[in-house]
Design an enzyme around this catalytic site. Structure first.
Site, mmCIF file in Angstrom:
data_model
loop_
_atom_site.group_PDB
_atom_site.id
_atom_site.type_symbol
_atom_site.label_atom_id
_atom_site.label_comp_id
_atom_site.label_asym_id
_atom_site.label_seq_id
_atom_site.Cartn_x
_atom_site.Cartn_y
_atom_site.Cartn_z
ATOM 1 N N GLU A 85 -17.506 8.757 1.110
ATOM 2 C CA GLU A 85 -18.164 9.921 0.489
ATOM 3 C C GLU A 85 -17.360 10.434 -0.703
ATOM 4 O O GLU A 85 -16.180 10.781 -0.558
ATOM 5 C CB GLU A 85 -18.365 11.028 1.544
ATOM 6 N N LYS A 280 -19.038 18.710 10.829
ATOM 7 C CA LYS A 280 -19.162 17.410 10.137
ATOM 8 C C LYS A 280 -18.213 17.389 8.938
ATOM 9 O O LYS A 280 -17.552 16.383 8.668
ATOM 10 C CB LYS A 280 -20.611 17.198 9.702
ATOM 11 N N ASP A 296 -9.191 5.015 16.740
ATOM 12 C CA ASP A 296 -10.573 4.872 17.192
ATOM 13 C C ASP A 296 -11.339 6.154 16.850
ATOM 14 O O ASP A 296 -11.276 7.145 17.579
ATOM 15 C CB ASP A 296 -10.540 4.616 18.708
ATOM 16 N N HIS A 393 -19.902 18.200 -5.762
ATOM 17 C CA HIS A 393 -20.382 16.982 -5.112
ATOM 18 C C HIS A 393 -21.022 16.047 -6.134
ATOM 19 O O HIS A 393 -20.735 14.858 -6.182
ATOM 20 C CB HIS A 393 -21.399 17.377 -4.038
HETATM 21 C C1 MEV Z 1 -20.730 17.160 3.477
HETATM 22 O O1 MEV Z 1 -20.295 15.863 3.787
HETATM 23 C C2 MEV Z 1 -19.983 18.183 4.290
HETATM 24 C C3 MEV Z 1 -20.442 19.615 4.114
HETATM 25 O O2 MEV Z 1 -21.842 19.712 4.389
HETATM 26 C C4 MEV Z 1 -19.655 20.433 5.094
HETATM 27 C C5 MEV Z 1 -20.106 21.881 5.234
HETATM 28 O O3 MEV Z 1 -21.284 22.179 4.993
HETATM 29 O O4 MEV Z 1 -19.247 22.688 5.631
HETATM 30 C C6 MEV Z 1 -20.246 20.099 2.725
#
Ligand code: MEV
Length: 438
Positions: A85, A280, A296, A393
């Site tokens: 990413e 995430k 792992d 991003h």
């Molecule tokens: C993207 O890979 C991760 C985010 O969505 C995490 C978040 O929203 O805190 C930017």
């Protein structure tokens, strides 16, 4: 019409490639070219990769990046991260740099306990099972000695074996719930071997336990396996600074930023939809280091999410507060990691990643990985509550779009320069690219 194949694993690598190319792709020459382009030029390295798993046909690359400037417990570290990413390494690096100037990260390992269970069915008197367990306990440990003696020499081993009655949840279901200290090894093989030995001893000795009725002697072992839920293999990482020093960018005042940041964490604590995405983002950092160090990541993922849901609803793994003008931000996370065994002394890049991390013990790696998760979350939430996530991003994603368009280096340079002052969207990139070409 596709037909099943038997004996696929016994085919040579070339034959496997031939088969997959002919049967499952539309251009078999191109398929073979792609697969072979990713083979390693050095035969030894390729052989190593071929032998990691069954049916290897090629290697699957991920970028290995470095996030520098992490000040962790007073030590400056550069963290290797394997991830696809675009914005993750950039986010981690930015957070590391910010906290480098604000006191760095502090960490503490809160526990290193690993868990494994023998799940079994016993149809009989629970009191007699308890008697049997007390009688068998020293024998379980004794018969596992050949497996445990090396680990014990180094200070680890089996720390406890408990009999657990689970019959309220499932008829006749009991467990041997066992805990282990596996030092610098993640310990899966050690734990599973011990558990299988316990199961064998348990079942065999039950057959001759004279206080059991005949039907009670036949204990059914269902399975023996470690648990990836390790709530007592826990590490904490934190940062803090006076609120008025929390100037992350020019768009927002420190106090507003701190309050908004804390609110974002509170939302992730009460709203599972947000908590999942929030966590995430943490796992972006965690998995990238776990992967780079040959650990792992599926085990870590499973354990971490179970931990996030430990109080019956799924919550944020990070916490934040403002108390007496001090902003604090911390993570508590279970991480069962190893720095010996597994891939750690096999995969050349894993060995190198561990060297870059100054050959950490498992405990040190727990601290580093927790910091990577906290830093990643700081970067994500900072963007979310200020500029929004897309600005950074898409800037990072710009190169992917240019590569999809097969832009030349010169075109990339011009377009990247243009987007320094313009918002990046997919259509805007295509438009300017086409203009440039025409
Ligand atoms: C993207 O890979 C991760 C985010 O969505 C995490 C978040 O929203 O805190 C930017």
């Amino acid at each position: 019409m596709k037909t099943p194949i038997s004996g696929f694993s016994r085919l040579s690598k070339e034959e496997k490639i031939e088969w997959i190319a002919e049967n499952y792709t539309h251009n078999s020459i191109e398929t073979k070219n792609i697969l072979k382009r990713y083979w390693n030029r050095e035969k030894e390295v390729q052989k190593l990769h071929d032998e990691f798993i069954e049916n290897t046909i090629s290697n699957y690359y991920l970028p290995l990046g470095i996030a520098p400037n992490f000040l962790i417990d007073g030590q400056l570290m550069a963290i290797p991260m394997a991830i696809e990413e675009s914005s993750v390494v950039a986010g981690a690096s930015k957070a590391a740099k910010f906290w480098l100037d604000h006191g760095g990260f502090s960490t503490k390992v809160l526990g290193t306990e690993k868990i494994g269970q023998v799940h079994f069915i016993f149809k009989g008197n629970p009191k007699k099972l308890e008697l049997f367990f007390n009688h068998i306990l020293p024998i379980l440990l004794e018969e596992a000695k050949p497996l445990t003696k090396n680990m014990e020499k180094r200070g680890g081993g089996i720390t406890k074996i408990e009999l657990r009655d689970k019959t309220a949840e499932l008829e006749n279901y009991y467990q041997l719930h066992c805990t282990f200290e596996t030092l610098d090894a993640m310990g899966a093989n050690f734990i599973n071997s011990c558990l299988e030995q316990f199961a064998l001893t348990f079942k065999t000795k039950a057959l001759v336990f004279d206080q059991f009725e005949e039907h009670e002697k036949k204990i059914e072992i269902v399975m023996s396996i470690l648990s990836n839920y390790v709530p007592n293999c826990l590490v904490r990482a934190s940062v803090s600074c006076p609120v008025d020093e929390l100037k992350v960018n020019s768009t927002i005042e420190s106090q507003d930023f701190a309050e908004k940041f804390v609110r974002a964490i509170q939302i992730a604590n009460v709203e599972p939809h947000r908590a999942v995405t929030h966590n995430k983002g943490i796992m972006n950092g965690i998995d990238a280091v776990v992967l780079a160090t040959g650990n792992d990541f599926r085990a870590v993922e499973a354990g971490v999410h179970a931990y996030a849901a430990k109080n019956s609803s799924y919550k944020s793994l990070t916490h934040a507060s403002i108390i007496d003008g001090i902003f604090s931000f911390w993570i508590e996370i279970p991480l069962a990691l190893g720095t010996v065994g597994g891939l750690t002394n096999l995969h050349p890049l894993v060995k190198l990643a561990l060297e870059i991390l100054q050959r950490p013990s498992a405990k040190e790696l727990m601290r580093i990985v927790a910091v990577a998760g906290l830093a990643q979350n700081f970067a994500a939430v900072s963007s979310l509550v200020t500029t929004g996530i897309q600005e950074g991003h898409m800037k990072m994603h710009l190169m992917n779009i240019l590569n999809q368009l097969h832009a030349t280096d010169k075109e990339k340079e011009t377009i990247i320069d243009y987007f320094k002052n313009h918002p990046v969207t997919h259509s805007a990139v295509v438009e300017i690219f086409e203009k440039l070409r025409s």
